[in-house]
Design an enzyme around this catalytic site. Structure first.
Site, PDB file in Angstrom:
ATOM      1  N   ARG B 215       1.049  -1.246  -0.015  1.00 46.14           N
ATOM      2  CA  ARG B 215      -0.011   0.028  -0.019  1.00 46.14           C
ATOM      3  C   ARG B 215       1.031   1.093  -0.106  1.00 46.14           C
ATOM      4  NH1 ARG B 215      -0.697   2.363   5.177  1.00 46.14           N
ATOM      5  NH2 ARG B 215      -2.508   3.508   4.501  1.00 46.14           N
ATOM      6  N   TYR B 309      -2.603  16.271  11.828  1.00 46.70           N
ATOM      7  CA  TYR B 309      -1.957  14.931  12.341  1.00 46.70           C
ATOM      8  C   TYR B 309      -0.744  14.663  11.482  1.00 46.70           C
ATOM      9  CZ  TYR B 309      -0.641  10.117  12.992  1.00 46.70           C
ATOM     10  OH  TYR B 309       0.034   9.008  13.390  1.00 46.70           O
TER      11      TYR B 309
END
Lengths: 170, 326, 325
Positions: B215, B309
């Site tokens: 991924r 974040y």
């Protein structure tokens, strides 16, 4: 334990019962509030189940050594119950897990979560503090102001702290 | 700095540009490994371990980081078999990918590893820690550009119980070692409500021996700083502010893409998580018009909590401005 | 010996599975055939965690058999198969194999691996259930893990006894009487150091004894690992009806017929492989009704959530089970 997706422990609202499946039970309590819970647990342990029980002031080398020796002697079927301030309960759980005890064999209740250990990744020192999550605390190792982050290591029994003002331009 | 770095052309041509749309949200975006992905500028993805022109420089950087901070390589005692398994899976993988330059040969109990790209050779007995000072993870980390995390599987969970991570994007292997997979991802916003991490963990726990998936993930980094770990945050944190008004912003701000491979190791049953970090400065990214337009759109649309974040809050406006000004 | 690896030993298995040649056939014990498989051109086969299965194409069906090696990448796989005259034909297929025959297998499937944090591994085997335990014992010996193996078998019918004695030394405790095995096991389960995990494979009564005794002695489920080696051990189950949510069809599933077989007979194509609840291929989404899980594949939380079913072995608690088909 619910809420497995956060590393910050969410302590059960209800006091856990003694696991009736346990063949022997170890009770370890920290402080006066912990002692009251331990007394109640002790009374609830089935009559013929062996009980090991200790009340100590805090999780230090002595009390954690005591726990480690008990785990070393224990046979599978044994259960551990911990009661006391979060910082002490986390330290004791860390010792137990490091010795091969499973989450399924430990029940915990926390009598207060104010005190905590904060690990500084910049100097690898640990600071004990009463600061809440998202507050700041000076690192006892390197003096940096640390932001107490909502991320807890079960191995270290500590919160992560990172430099609070690293993005400020001096 | 005089270290030889890959030239712009190669860096752009092999860059794993991660955006398939003009918006980005977390998803369980796994796909089989080794499939070539064409991009607007070239292609990537035909191999699990990728050696590029920065090979020697990045290995030297890793050596320096580990010398300063050995906790970047953390391994709980029960991960011994997994660490050897990772070494004995990935050295042959590397030799098979670069057969002219590397080889692994067996002589009785001993195995000889030769790597002509960096002029190194070593020998060891698999499973015998005394034969390999530093241990299998340190040897592995001295041969591949990828960071490595090894996940143990037990009690219905995966556990991040070993790793060698010197190029972390704002996290700490030394702190996270020993956590459940879900705990490691505890601070990431949105993914838990969306079930993304839970689904990823279920998927990983079902990987069968030898199966290989991958991924991508992304963030941004100021300067070509591979070691943007929590440990060194005091060194690089202020650059997030300083870069905003720096005329060199398009050269200093990089899109940081991680190609993460997920391999089920056969012997140990551990899941090996390889994290390879690619950095591309905005100025080079903008040489590909499609990437320039798309990345500007993704950055502009990204919800605040995700941007926060990822540490983009201070400079993302400036980045979008530069990308859209061209 | 000098060997140069030209390909990763543990690389992903080839699409469509492994083409293998029978390189050896021998009698491991009366009625038990050990088959050695190699690549036709030689070369290493994929590594696997101890306790893994090889899913072998046996004529028109595929059966999962435990690999008996230590799991390191090696030139051969070995399986040992008990002839079951009343079985589904897989064991007869294996027993008919001759040296030189070609077979097709899918890569190893792991669902019974040792727990890496265990301080001690207590292995329990009954009869042909010894096959995954041989793998566990070999790997434990190779990696220096603390273990012991309790092995019960019929007099004179102990497959792999000599190899196990070699691998285990005094850590092997073999029994030819069930009573002796159960007594010794009961005592062992009552006195294991913290950190011990128990692994059992064998006939249903042995598995039940270990699971029930352990539970009674306070072993948490996370320390008890059971490998049901044959779907034949499963009872035929109650009849139920599968309701197909998307197509609107209704498929009756009689006792003794699997949900998968009933769906196939009704012309509903479902991908499947091992047909023993091991491989994970035949997972179906449940939209209503409560599945009766009998597979080894889904995790306990997945079993609890009840939104998926492995249709090759699992059935229904309710009279009707609605599937996303």
């Amino acid at each position: 334990m619910g809420a497995l997706h956060t590393s910050v422990p969410r302590w059960p609202a209800e006091i856990p019962a003694v696991d009736p499946a346990g063949r022997a039970v170890a009770l370890l309590a920290f402080g006066a509030a912990g002692k009251r819970l331990l007394t109640a647990w002790r009374a609830a342990v089935p009559e013929r189940t062996p009980v090991w029980s200790h009340v100590v002031d805090r999780a230090d080398d002595d009390s954690l050594g005591l726990l480690a020796r008990q785990v070393a002697e224990a046979r599978v079927g044994w259960r551990l119950m911990l009661a006391g301030p979060e910082v002490d309960v986390l330290a004791a759980r860390s010792v137990a897990i490091g010795l091969g005890v499973l989450d399924a064999e430990i029940r915990m209740v926390v009598t207060g979560a104010a005190r905590k250990r904060v690990f500084c990744p910049h100097c690898r020192g640990t600071t004990e503090t009463a600061a809440p999550v998202a507050a700041e605390v000076p690192c006892a190792g390197c003096g940096r102001r640390l932001h107490v982050y909502g991320h807890v290591s079960r191995r270290l029994g500590a919160y992560l702290g990172f430099m609070a003002d690293a993005e400020e331009v001096a | 700095m005089t270290t030889a770095l890959p030239g712009t052309a190669e860096r752009v041509a092999r860059f794993p540009f991660p955006f398939a749309a003009d918006t980005y949200r977390y998803s369980t975006n796994v796909e089989p490994a080794r499939r070539t992905v064409p991009t607007a500028a070239g292609s990537w993805g035909d191999r699990v371990l990728d050696v590029d022109a920065a090979y020697a420089a990045e290995l030297e950087l890793r050596r320096e980081v580990l010398q300063r901070d050995p906790t970047r390589c953390s391994q709980l005692p029960h991960m011994r078999v997994a660490a050897w398994d990772a070494l004995m899976t990935l050295l042959p993988e590397l030799a098979a990918t670069y057969p002219g330059a590397m080889s692994l040969q067996q002589r009785g109990d001993r195995w000889l590893w030769r790597n002509d790209l960096i002029g190194s050779s070593t020998s060891f007995v698999p499973g015998d820690e005394d034969s390999l000072p530093g241990g299998p993870l340190r040897l592995l980390g001295s041969q591949i550009q990828e960071d490595v995390v090894l996940l143990d599987q037990r009690e219905g969970s995966l556990w991040a119980d070993a790793g060698l991570v010197t190029f972390a994007a704002d996290w700490s292997m030394g702190f996270d070692v020993g956590m459940r997979f879900l705990e490691v991802h505890g601070p990431v916003p949105r993914v838990h409500e969306a079930g993304v991490v839970q689904r990823a963990e279920q998927f990983l726990m079902r990987l069968q021996p030898g199966e290989q998936y991958r991924r991508t993930n992304w963030t941004m980094t100021v300067d070509r700083r591979l070691d943007s770990s929590t440990e060194t945050y005091p060194e690089w944190g202020r650059d997030r502010r300083l870069v905003v008004d720096d005329p060199a912003l398009p050269d200093r701000l990089h899109l940081r893409v991680e190609v993460q491979h997920l391999l089920r190791l056969g012997v140990s049953n551990a899941v090996c998580f390889l994290i390879r970090t690619y950095l591309l400065p905005l100025r080079e990214l903008a040489t590909v018009p499609e990437w320039r337009r798309r990345f500007a759109a993704v950055l502009a649309e990204l919800p605040d909590d995700m941007a926060d974040y990822k540490g983009l809050t201070l400079y993302r406006g400036a980045a979008v401005d530069w990308l859209t000004a061209g | 010996m000098t060997a140069v690896l030209s390909a990763p030993p543990a690389a992903a298995t080839e699409e469509g599975g492994l083409l293998l040649t029978v390189a050896g056939v021998e009698e491991a014990a009366p009625g038990i055939r050990t088959v050695t498989l190699r690549r036709p051109g030689g070369g290493l086969l994929p590594a696997y965690p101890p306790g893994s299965h090889l899913v072998l194409s046996c004529g028109d069906r595929r059966n999962a058999y435990s690999l008996t090696g230590d799991g390191m990448a090696a030139p051969e796989y070995r399986i040992s198969v008990l002839l079951c005259p009343d079985g589904d034909g897989g064991s007869a297929f294996v027993h008919a194999l001759q040296v030189g025959d070609a077979v097709v297998a899918a890569g190893p499937r792991s669902a019974f691996a040792p727990v890496s944090t265990a301080r001690h591994h207590l292995l329990v085997a009954g009869g042909i259930g010894v096959t995954p335990m041989l793998s566990h014992a070999r790997a434990a010996a190779r990696w220096g893990r603390s273990f012991e193996l309790f092995y019960g078998h019929r007099p004179g019918a102990g497959a792999h006894r000599a190899e196990l004695a070699d691998v285990c030394g005094p850590r092997l405790r073999a029994f030819e009487q069930a009573a002796g095995l159960l007594d010794a096991l009961g005592a062992a389960l009552a006195d294991q150091p913290m950190g011990t995990h128990v692994y059992v494979c064998g006939p249903a009564p042995l598995m039940a004894f270990v699971e029930e005794t352990a539970a009674g002695l306070g072993w948490p489920g996370d320390r008890v690992h059971a490998e049901r080696f044959s779907a034949a051990d499963l009872d035929p189950g109650e009849p139920f009806v599968a309701r197909l949510a998307r197509s609107g069809g209704r498929v009756p599933v009689p006792a003794g017929v699997s949900l998968l077989a009933a769906l196939e007979a009704a012309g509903v194509a479902v991908p499947s492989m091992c047909r023993q609840g091991v491989c994970g291929e035949c997972r179906l989404t449940v939209t209503a009704g409560r599945p009766l899980h009998r597979d080894l594949y889904l995790s306990p939380p997945e079993h609890a959530s009840g939104d998926a079913v492995m249709c090759c072995v699992s059935r229904s608690l309710d009279d009707e089970l609605e599937l996303d088909l």
